[in-house]
Design an enzyme around this catalytic site. Structure first.
Site, PDB file in Angstrom:
ATOM      1  N   THR A 125     -40.352  15.111  38.032  1.00 39.30           N
ATOM      2  CA  THR A 125     -39.299  14.130  38.326  1.00 39.30           C
ATOM      3  C   THR A 125     -39.827  12.704  38.166  1.00 39.30           C
ATOM      4  OG1 THR A 125     -37.913  13.204  40.089  1.00 39.30           O
ATOM      5  CG2 THR A 125     -39.879  14.368  40.801  1.00 39.30           C
ATOM      6  N   ASP A 126     -38.909  11.778  37.943  1.00 41.05           N
ATOM      7  CA  ASP A 126     -39.309  10.355  37.884  1.00 41.05           C
ATOM      8  C   ASP A 126     -39.782   9.852  39.246  1.00 41.05           C
ATOM      9  OD1 ASP A 126     -36.807  10.253  39.172  1.00 41.05           O
ATOM     10  OD2 ASP A 126     -35.965   8.715  37.851  1.00 41.05           O
ATOM     11  N   GLU A 127     -39.449  10.599  40.314  1.00 37.86           N
ATOM     12  CA  GLU A 127     -39.820  10.142  41.655  1.00 37.86           C
ATOM     13  C   GLU A 127     -41.331  10.181  41.888  1.00 37.86           C
ATOM     14  OE1 GLU A 127     -37.586  11.099  45.051  1.00 37.86           O
ATOM     15  OE2 GLU A 127     -35.699  11.271  43.979  1.00 37.86           O
ATOM     16  N   TYR A 149     -40.268  15.107  49.465  1.00 41.33           N
ATOM     17  CA  TYR A 149     -39.818  15.757  48.230  1.00 41.33           C
ATOM     18  C   TYR A 149     -40.695  15.314  47.059  1.00 41.33           C
ATOM     19  CZ  TYR A 149     -37.257  16.206  43.839  1.00 41.33           C
ATOM     20  OH  TYR A 149     -36.935  16.457  42.527  1.00 41.33           O
ATOM     21  N   LYS A 153     -43.331  17.415  44.728  1.00 38.10           N
ATOM     22  CA  LYS A 153     -43.160  17.525  43.272  1.00 38.10           C
ATOM     23  C   LYS A 153     -44.408  16.988  42.548  1.00 38.10           C
ATOM     24  CE  LYS A 153     -40.031  18.675  41.171  1.00 38.10           C
ATOM     25  NZ  LYS A 153     -39.630  20.016  40.642  1.00 38.10           N
TER      26      LYS A 153
HETATM   27  P1  NAD Z   1     -30.666  22.347  42.637  1.00 38.78           P
HETATM   28  O1  NAD Z   1     -31.008  22.098  44.073  1.00 38.78           O
HETATM   29  O2  NAD Z   1     -29.257  22.188  42.189  1.00 38.78           O
HETATM   30  O3  NAD Z   1     -31.119  23.818  42.226  1.00 38.78           O
HETATM   31  C1  NAD Z   1     -32.335  24.372  42.656  1.00 38.78           C
HETATM   32  C2  NAD Z   1     -32.239  25.889  42.441  1.00 38.78           C
HETATM   33  O4  NAD Z   1     -33.501  26.466  42.787  1.00 38.78           O
HETATM   34  C3  NAD Z   1     -31.181  26.564  43.309  1.00 38.78           C
HETATM   35  O5  NAD Z   1     -30.396  27.446  42.529  1.00 38.78           O
HETATM   36  C4  NAD Z   1     -31.997  27.325  44.347  1.00 38.78           C
HETATM   37  O6  NAD Z   1     -31.348  28.509  44.808  1.00 38.78           O
HETATM   38  C5  NAD Z   1     -33.252  27.634  43.558  1.00 38.78           C
HETATM   39  N1  NAD Z   1     -34.414  27.879  44.429  1.00 38.78           N
HETATM   40  C6  NAD Z   1     -34.817  27.121  45.480  1.00 38.78           C
HETATM   41  N2  NAD Z   1     -35.911  27.674  46.047  1.00 38.78           N
HETATM   42  C7  NAD Z   1     -36.207  28.778  45.316  1.00 38.78           C
HETATM   43  C8  NAD Z   1     -37.244  29.742  45.388  1.00 38.78           C
HETATM   44  N3  NAD Z   1     -38.186  29.696  46.337  1.00 38.78           N
HETATM   45  N4  NAD Z   1     -37.272  30.730  44.461  1.00 38.78           N
HETATM   46  C9  NAD Z   1     -36.314  30.793  43.505  1.00 38.78           C
HETATM   47  N5  NAD Z   1     -35.298  29.920  43.393  1.00 38.78           N
HETATM   48  C10 NAD Z   1     -35.262  28.910  44.287  1.00 38.78           C
HETATM   49  O7  NAD Z   1     -31.654  21.402  41.827  1.00 38.78           O
HETATM   50  P2  NAD Z   1     -31.480  20.645  40.417  1.00 38.78           P
HETATM   51  O8  NAD Z   1     -30.912  19.309  40.676  1.00 38.78           O
HETATM   52  O9  NAD Z   1     -30.859  21.545  39.431  1.00 38.78           O
HETATM   53  O10 NAD Z   1     -33.016  20.419  40.055  1.00 38.78           O
HETATM   54  C11 NAD Z   1     -33.711  21.355  39.229  1.00 38.78           C
HETATM   55  C12 NAD Z   1     -35.132  20.841  39.004  1.00 38.78           C
HETATM   56  O11 NAD Z   1     -35.098  19.552  38.392  1.00 38.78           O
HETATM   57  C13 NAD Z   1     -35.942  20.664  40.291  1.00 38.78           C
HETATM   58  O12 NAD Z   1     -37.272  21.062  40.028  1.00 38.78           O
HETATM   59  C14 NAD Z   1     -35.880  19.170  40.555  1.00 38.78           C
HETATM   60  O13 NAD Z   1     -37.008  18.741  41.270  1.00 38.78           O
HETATM   61  C15 NAD Z   1     -35.856  18.625  39.139  1.00 38.78           C
HETATM   62  N6  NAD Z   1     -35.213  17.306  38.968  1.00 38.78           N
HETATM   63  C16 NAD Z   1     -33.907  17.131  39.352  1.00 38.78           C
HETATM   64  C17 NAD Z   1     -33.292  15.905  39.093  1.00 38.78           C
HETATM   65  C18 NAD Z   1     -31.855  15.650  39.472  1.00 38.78           C
HETATM   66  O14 NAD Z   1     -31.396  14.510  39.340  1.00 38.78           O
HETATM   67  N7  NAD Z   1     -31.082  16.640  39.904  1.00 38.78           N
HETATM   68  C19 NAD Z   1     -34.012  14.871  38.490  1.00 38.78           C
HETATM   69  C20 NAD Z   1     -35.344  15.073  38.150  1.00 38.78           C
HETATM   70  C21 NAD Z   1     -35.923  16.312  38.370  1.00 38.78           C
HETATM   71  O1  TDX Z   2     -24.926   9.733  50.809  1.00 35.32           O
HETATM   72  C1  TDX Z   2     -25.671   9.125  50.017  1.00 35.32           C
HETATM   73  N1  TDX Z   2     -25.595   7.766  49.950  1.00 35.32           N
HETATM   74  C2  TDX Z   2     -26.375   7.026  49.114  1.00 35.32           C
HETATM   75  O2  TDX Z   2     -26.274   5.788  49.094  1.00 35.32           O
HETATM   76  C3  TDX Z   2     -26.615   9.801  49.159  1.00 35.32           C
HETATM   77  C4  TDX Z   2     -26.735  11.304  49.203  1.00 35.32           C
HETATM   78  C5  TDX Z   2     -27.387   9.050  48.322  1.00 35.32           C
HETATM   79  N2  TDX Z   2     -27.292   7.691  48.310  1.00 35.32           N
HETATM   80  C6  TDX Z   2     -28.175   6.929  47.398  1.00 35.32           C
HETATM   81  C7  TDX Z   2     -29.644   7.251  47.545  1.00 35.32           C
HETATM   82  C8  TDX Z   2     -30.178   7.021  46.150  1.00 35.32           C
HETATM   83  O3  TDX Z   2     -30.511   5.652  45.991  1.00 35.32           O
HETATM   84  O4  TDX Z   2     -27.828   7.282  46.072  1.00 35.32           O
HETATM   85  C9  TDX Z   2     -29.006   7.372  45.241  1.00 35.32           C
HETATM   86  C10 TDX Z   2     -29.094   8.764  44.656  1.00 35.32           C
HETATM   87  O5  TDX Z   2     -29.338   9.660  45.737  1.00 35.32           O
HETATM   88  P1  TDX Z   2     -29.484  11.241  45.506  1.00 35.32           P
HETATM   89  O6  TDX Z   2     -28.305  11.741  44.754  1.00 35.32           O
HETATM   90  O7  TDX Z   2     -29.830  11.857  46.807  1.00 35.32           O
HETATM   91  O8  TDX Z   2     -30.700  11.309  44.476  1.00 35.32           O
HETATM   92  P2  TDX Z   2     -32.203  10.738  44.538  1.00 35.32           P
HETATM   93  O9  TDX Z   2     -32.669  10.571  45.917  1.00 35.32           O
HETATM   94  O10 TDX Z   2     -32.276   9.556  43.614  1.00 35.32           O
HETATM   95  O11 TDX Z   2     -33.000  11.990  43.891  1.00 35.32           O
HETATM   96  C11 TDX Z   2     -32.476  12.660  42.721  1.00 35.32           C
HETATM   97  O12 TDX Z   2     -33.113  12.228  41.553  1.00 35.32           O
HETATM   98  C12 TDX Z   2     -34.437  12.638  41.373  1.00 35.32           C
HETATM   99  C13 TDX Z   2     -32.563  14.171  42.865  1.00 35.32           C
HETATM  100  O13 TDX Z   2     -31.923  14.585  44.052  1.00 35.32           O
HETATM  101  C14 TDX Z   2     -33.988  14.620  42.811  1.00 35.32           C
HETATM  102  O14 TDX Z   2     -34.051  16.044  42.869  1.00 35.32           O
HETATM  103  C15 TDX Z   2     -34.597  14.132  41.538  1.00 35.32           C
HETATM  104  O15 TDX Z   2     -35.950  14.463  41.429  1.00 35.32           O
END
Ligand code: NAD
Ligand code: TDX
Length: 337
Positions: A125-127, A149, A153
């Site tokens: 992740t970018d985080e 988190y 990661k």
């Molecule tokens: P999500 O929370 O929607 O999905 C996660 C999935 O993983 C779920 O289906 C959950 O059931 C499964 N899971 C959790 N624990 C598990 C385990 N122990 N064994 C098997 N399955 C398990 O997440 P997402 O947003 O689709 O993110 C997917 C990946 O991308 C993650 O690794 C996250 O860190 C990364 N990522 C997400 C974002 C974003 O903006 N959503 C950005 C950068 C990176």
């Molecule tokens: O209720 C809210 N109010 C609010 O202001 C929530 C849930 C979020 N926010 C803000 C926090 C962040 O600045 O919005 C921005 C985005 O928040 P999230 O959707 O929780 O995402 P973020 O914390 O940026 O993390 C996401 O991007 C990187 C994903 O959840 C991660 O899994 C990924 O790695």
């Protein structure tokens, strides 16, 4: 046929990738391994569950006896499975260490002995770069995660690298920015705000609303993963940014405008502890391989809003019918921070 294992394939990005993979690669057989935590639902894969080239297995990536035979037969692994919500990591970090760190370590151990394995794609992740005040993070920048988190990661990201450097596991590490699109669990800001706005409920905007996120449409992310599987260099890290730096307050206003809702729905909410101010990725490295994000943010956001309007069957049972979601929501947003 090429055997592909997708972990976390019942989640947001994983399910979009499974769908993309089956459509784009007639010679891929895809196995989804997912624990179906609160964030994963078989429903999310409704249109591919019966596909003869797709198998769904419910299980934990940390279950060694389950993952060893799966890894042994796989040529490509795309490891999405993780606990992913920053707010939940602040109120309960241990499950993040368990899944994101230990779960990844178990998969990597199995990968050491997987003779057919050609690519292990670690979704980071970018985080991992932490909050960046100015400029854009490059793959070689120092990693400074600031919440449980992103720290988990980061551990997984570096563990994956260590299995390449030490044991020659064919790892590629991908660091995407904030994804958006269909099937995103409605705890994340875009689906939460869109579905609250549909219901004319308050939009809880943290702090001063000036935090910046770089939005990447999930379809552009899936194309980037395809390219990296085909042409990425083993042992390398690739940033994948959408190039759409947007302040949360501007995002919120756009969502309200798209749904024709008043700005009075914006509810300033006490800030997330340690809230990273800004993420921004330099994606020159993957761009040199020929990838560009295709989806303009305005269109992607409009499409996403339309998707949530037209697919209440998917999100309403979570928001209105799932007691654990309600309990989380009420406790989290009522809590003084
Ligand atoms: P999500 O929370 O929607 O999905 C996660 C999935 O993983 C779920 O289906 C959950 O059931 C499964 N899971 C959790 N624990 C598990 C385990 N122990 N064994 C098997 N399955 C398990 O997440 P997402 O947003 O689709 O993110 C997917 C990946 O991308 C993650 O690794 C996250 O860190 C990364 N990522 C997400 C974002 C974003 O903006 N959503 C950005 C950068 C990176
Ligand atoms: O209720 C809210 N109010 C609010 O202001 C929530 C849930 C979020 N926010 C803000 C926090 C962040 O600045 O919005 C921005 C985005 O928040 P999230 O959707 O929780 O995402 P973020 O914390 O940026 O993390 C996401 O991007 C990187 C994903 O959840 C991660 O899994 C990924 O790695």
């Amino acid at each position: 046929m090429i055997e592909v294992l997708v972990t976390g394939g019942a989640g947001f990005i994983g399910s979009n990738f499974v769908r993309h993979a089956l459509a784009a690669h007639a010679d891929w057989r895809v196995t989804t391994l997912d624990k179906l935590t609160y964030a994963g639902r078989a429903d999310t894969l409704h249109d591919v569950l019966d596909d003869p080239r797709h198998t769904f297995i419910r299980g934990d990536v940390g279950d060694q006896s389950l993952v060893e035979p799966l890894l042994a037969r796989s040529q490509i692994v795309v490891h999405f499975a993780a606990e992913t919500h920053v707010d939940r990591s602040i109120s309960g970090a241990l499950q993040f260490v368990q899944t994101d760190v230990i779960g990844t370590a178990v998969l990597l151990e199995a990968a050491r002995n997987a003779r057919r394995l050609q690519r292990f794609i670690q979704i980071s992740t970018d985080e991992v770069y932490g909050s960046v005040a100015t400029g854009a993070s490059r793959e070689t920048d120092e990693l400074k995660p600031r919440n449980p988190y992103s720290a988990s990661k980061t551990a997984a990201d570096r563990l994956a690298y260590s299995y390449f450097a030490t044991y020659g596991v064919p790892v590629i590490i991908v660091r995407p920015s904030n994804n958006y699109g269909p099937y995103q669990y409605p705890e994340k800001v875009i689906p939460l705000f869109v579905t609250n706005a549909i219901d004319e409920k308050a939009l809880p905007l943290y702090g001063d609303g000036q935090n910046v996120r770089d939005w990447l449409h999930v379809s552009d992310h899936c194309r980037a993963l395809d390219l990296l599987i085909a042409r990425g260099d083993i042992g390398e890290v690739y940033n994948v940014g959408g190039g759409n730096d947007v302040r949360n307050i501007d995002l919120t206003r756009r969502i309200l405008a798209l749904l024709d809702r008043p700005e009075s729905l914006i509810a300033p909410t006490p800030d997330r502890p340690g809230h990273d101010r800004r993420y921004c990725l330099d994606s020159t490295k993957i761009q040199a391989l020929g990838w560009r994000p295709d989806m303009p943010f305005e269109r992607g956001l409009e499409d996403t809003v339309t998707w949530y309007r037209e697919n209440e069957w998917w999100w309403r049972p979570i928001k209105d019918g799932d007691a654990s979601f309600r309990a989380y929501y009420d406790a989290h947003y009522a809590r003084p921070r």
